[in-house]
Scaffold this motif. Structure first.
Motif, PDB file in Angstrom:
ATOM      1  N   SER A 289       3.792  -4.151  24.916  1.00  0.00           N
ATOM      2  CA  SER A 289       3.681  -2.581  25.299  1.00  0.00           C
ATOM      3  C   SER A 289       2.441  -1.819  24.952  1.00  0.00           C
ATOM      4  O   SER A 289       1.856  -1.230  25.680  1.00  0.00           O
ATOM      5  CB  SER A 289       4.663  -2.002  24.314  1.00  0.00           C
ATOM      6  N   LYS A 290       1.607  -2.455  23.767  1.00  0.00           N
ATOM      7  CA  LYS A 290       0.408  -1.620  23.591  1.00  0.00           C
ATOM      8  C   LYS A 290      -0.787  -2.596  23.483  1.00  0.00           C
ATOM      9  O   LYS A 290      -1.067  -3.570  22.920  1.00  0.00           O
ATOM     10  CB  LYS A 290       0.502  -1.140  21.938  1.00  0.00           C
TER      11      LYS A 290
ATOM     12  N   LYS B 276       6.895 -13.913  21.820  1.00  0.00           N
ATOM     13  CA  LYS B 276       7.071 -13.603  20.371  1.00  0.00           C
ATOM     14  C   LYS B 276       8.169 -14.256  19.864  1.00  0.00           C
ATOM     15  O   LYS B 276       9.346 -14.097  20.629  1.00  0.00           O
ATOM     16  CB  LYS B 276       7.411 -12.035  20.150  1.00  0.00           C
TER      17      LYS B 276
ATOM     18  N   ASN C 238       3.571  -5.906  16.388  1.00  0.00           N
ATOM     19  CA  ASN C 238       2.064  -5.606  16.462  1.00  0.00           C
ATOM     20  C   ASN C 238       1.092  -6.583  15.788  1.00  0.00           C
ATOM     21  O   ASN C 238       1.659  -7.513  14.875  1.00  0.00           O
ATOM     22  CB  ASN C 238       1.714  -4.126  15.941  1.00  0.00           C
ATOM     23  N   VAL C 239       0.158  -6.831  16.228  1.00  0.00           N
ATOM     24  CA  VAL C 239      -1.017  -7.422  15.335  1.00  0.00           C
ATOM     25  C   VAL C 239      -1.996  -6.406  14.969  1.00  0.00           C
ATOM     26  O   VAL C 239      -2.298  -5.461  15.694  1.00  0.00           O
ATOM     27  CB  VAL C 239      -1.698  -8.682  16.130  1.00  0.00           C
TER      28      VAL C 239
ATOM     29  N   GLU D 171       0.799  -3.274   9.928  1.00  0.00           N
ATOM     30  CA  GLU D 171       0.066  -1.878   9.392  1.00  0.00           C
ATOM     31  C   GLU D 171      -1.108  -2.394   8.786  1.00  0.00           C
ATOM     32  O   GLU D 171      -1.133  -2.906   7.520  1.00  0.00           O
ATOM     33  CB  GLU D 171       0.562  -0.695   9.150  1.00  0.00           C
ATOM     34  N   SER D 172      -2.456  -2.351   9.516  1.00  0.00           N
ATOM     35  CA  SER D 172      -3.714  -2.982   8.966  1.00  0.00           C
ATOM     36  C   SER D 172      -4.069  -2.395   7.520  1.00  0.00           C
ATOM     37  O   SER D 172      -4.725  -3.076   6.755  1.00  0.00           O
ATOM     38  CB  SER D 172      -4.768  -2.713   9.931  1.00  0.00           C
TER      39      SER D 172
ATOM     40  N   GLN E 111      -6.352   5.282  18.822  1.00  0.00           N
ATOM     41  CA  GLN E 111      -5.741   4.089  19.635  1.00  0.00           C
ATOM     42  C   GLN E 111      -5.306   4.554  21.043  1.00  0.00           C
ATOM     43  O   GLN E 111      -5.772   3.762  22.207  1.00  0.00           O
ATOM     44  CB  GLN E 111      -4.644   3.639  19.054  1.00  0.00           C
TER      45      GLN E 111
HETATM   46  N1  LIG Z   1      -1.658   0.978  13.376  1.00  0.00           N
HETATM   47  C1  LIG Z   1      -1.431  -0.212  13.689  1.00  0.00           C
HETATM   48  C2  LIG Z   1      -1.959  -0.656  15.008  1.00  0.00           C
HETATM   49  C3  LIG Z   1      -1.356  -1.887  15.535  1.00  0.00           C
HETATM   50  C4  LIG Z   1      -1.241  -2.159  16.997  1.00  0.00           C
HETATM   51  O1  LIG Z   1      -0.885  -1.110  17.734  1.00  0.00           O
HETATM   52  N2  LIG Z   1      -1.489  -3.120  17.645  1.00  0.00           N
HETATM   53  C5  LIG Z   1      -1.270  -3.496  19.120  1.00  0.00           C
HETATM   54  C6  LIG Z   1      -2.650  -4.071  19.525  1.00  0.00           C
HETATM   55  S1  LIG Z   1      -3.881  -2.588  19.710  1.00  0.00           S
HETATM   56  C7  LIG Z   1      -0.355  -4.623  19.310  1.00  0.00           C
HETATM   57  O2  LIG Z   1      -0.137  -5.519  18.368  1.00  0.00           O
HETATM   58  N3  LIG Z   1       0.329  -4.696  20.590  1.00  0.00           N
HETATM   59  C8  LIG Z   1       1.157  -5.518  21.027  1.00  0.00           C
HETATM   60  C9  LIG Z   1       2.554  -4.911  21.626  1.00  0.00           C
HETATM   61  O3  LIG Z   1       2.538  -3.903  21.546  1.00  0.00           O
HETATM   62  O4  LIG Z   1       3.416  -5.861  21.995  1.00  0.00           O
HETATM   63  C10 LIG Z   1      -2.506  -1.032  12.807  1.00  0.00           C
HETATM   64  O5  LIG Z   1      -3.491  -0.408  12.211  1.00  0.00           O
HETATM   65  O6  LIG Z   1      -2.074  -2.457  12.426  1.00  0.00           O
END
Ligand SMILES: N[C@@H](CCC(=O)N[C@@H](CS)C(=O)NCC(=O)O)C(=O)O
Length: 266
Positions: free
Chosen positions: A68-69, A77, A89-90, A104-105, A148
């Motif tokens: 997604s992002k 996964k 997310n990572v 969340e980092s 982001q």
């Molecule tokens: N606010 C989150 C942002 C983490 C995030 O959005 N990671 C995205 C990459 S930029 C991700 O893992 N996307 C994988 C997906 O959506 O499947 C943080 O600071 O950890």
């Protein structure tokens, strides 16, 4: 003495991950990092035991989720990964037994400070000073959401003037607060270094990626957000960022990362 206390899976390099590695240096916490370049993570199993996909992993496919992002391809996964990381997310952190996911980092960075017993009060010295640090982390996340969306739109070639205006206004609001905080004390939350400063430096480092897309901004006649006027409008914030980058616990991560971006300078 240090021991491996935390595992983090991420694309590499990632300034969101640097928040934790910087605090790991400050607090003597050794972090096990797994990951690869962003475009390689679609060939990885997203799991506590994250690894390049084997033929068996591909056949098993106990879970596949559309990215997604920030990822164009399908990602693999596992259901265990998604149980530990419901937002998928990572960076994705795990306790050493893999049972507890931390996401969340900013929260992953907090967990490093807690494991390291809060060396040098990097996460405050009482309920109020720690909560004040949390306040800076929360206000940084408000900016980070816009930042982001902006960076992803540059990457995916979907930038609109609305996205740009939204991040530009979030950036100004955030830096107004940072500038005000620094007019009263040496560091953001207090007179000593805390997680608030680590988060600030890493979010700015992430935003520097806009530089890769300068041509796209030129097409819209838009300026980079990090442009020479920043030094005039937010002098203390910028000096603070530049001082933090030189800090021995920040330099191993931010030094090479920013040098690479600065080589793009025309
Ligand atoms: N606010 C989150 C942002 C983490 C995030 O959005 N990671 C995205 C990459 S930029 C991700 O893992 N996307 C994988 C997906 O959506 O499947 C943080 O600071 O950890």
């Amino acid at each position: 003495m240090t021991s491996k206390n935390l595992r983090i899976f991420s694309y590499l390099p990632n300034p969101r991950l640097f928040k934790s590695t910087i605090v790991g240096r400050i607090c003597g916490v050794e972090i096990e990092i797994r990951g690869a370049k962003p475009n390689e993570l679609s060939e990885w199993l997203w799991d506590f035991d994250a690894r390049p996909l084997s033929i068996e992993d591909r056949q098993e496919q106990n879970s596949t989720v559309l990215a997604s992002k920030g990822f164009d391809n399908e990602l693999f996964k596992t259901s265990e990964f998604l149980a530990a990381h419901p937002f998928g997310n990572v960076p994705a952190a795990f306790s050493p037994d893999g049972k507890t996911g931390v996401f969340e980092s900013n929260s992953i960075m907090r967990s490093v400070a807690r494991i390291g017993e809060n060396t040098n009060n990097v996460y405050g010295f009482d309920a109020f000073s720690s909560s004040r640090i949390d306040s800076f982390l929360d206000s940084s996340l408000v900016f980070a959401c816009d930042s982001q969306a902006y960076l992803l739109s540059l990457m995916q070639d979907t930038l609109t003037v609305d996205i740009y205006n939204s991040v530009a206004s979030a950036f100004t609001n955030w830096l107004n607060g940072i500038e005000k905080a620094l007019s009263n004390q040496k560091y953001l939350s207090s007179n000593y270094l805390t997680l608030a400063d680590v988060c600030f430096a890493c979010e700015i480092a992430l935003l520097y990626n806009e530089k890769y897309y300068q041509d796209k901004l030129d097409n819209y006649d838009l300026d980079l957000l990090i442009n020479p006027k920043i030094h005039e409008h937010f002098p203390q914030s910028w000096r603070h960022f530049e001082t933090l980058v030189e800090h021995p616990d920040f330099q191993p991560d931010l030094g090479p990362y920013l040098r690479k971006l600065k080589n793009l300078e025309k």
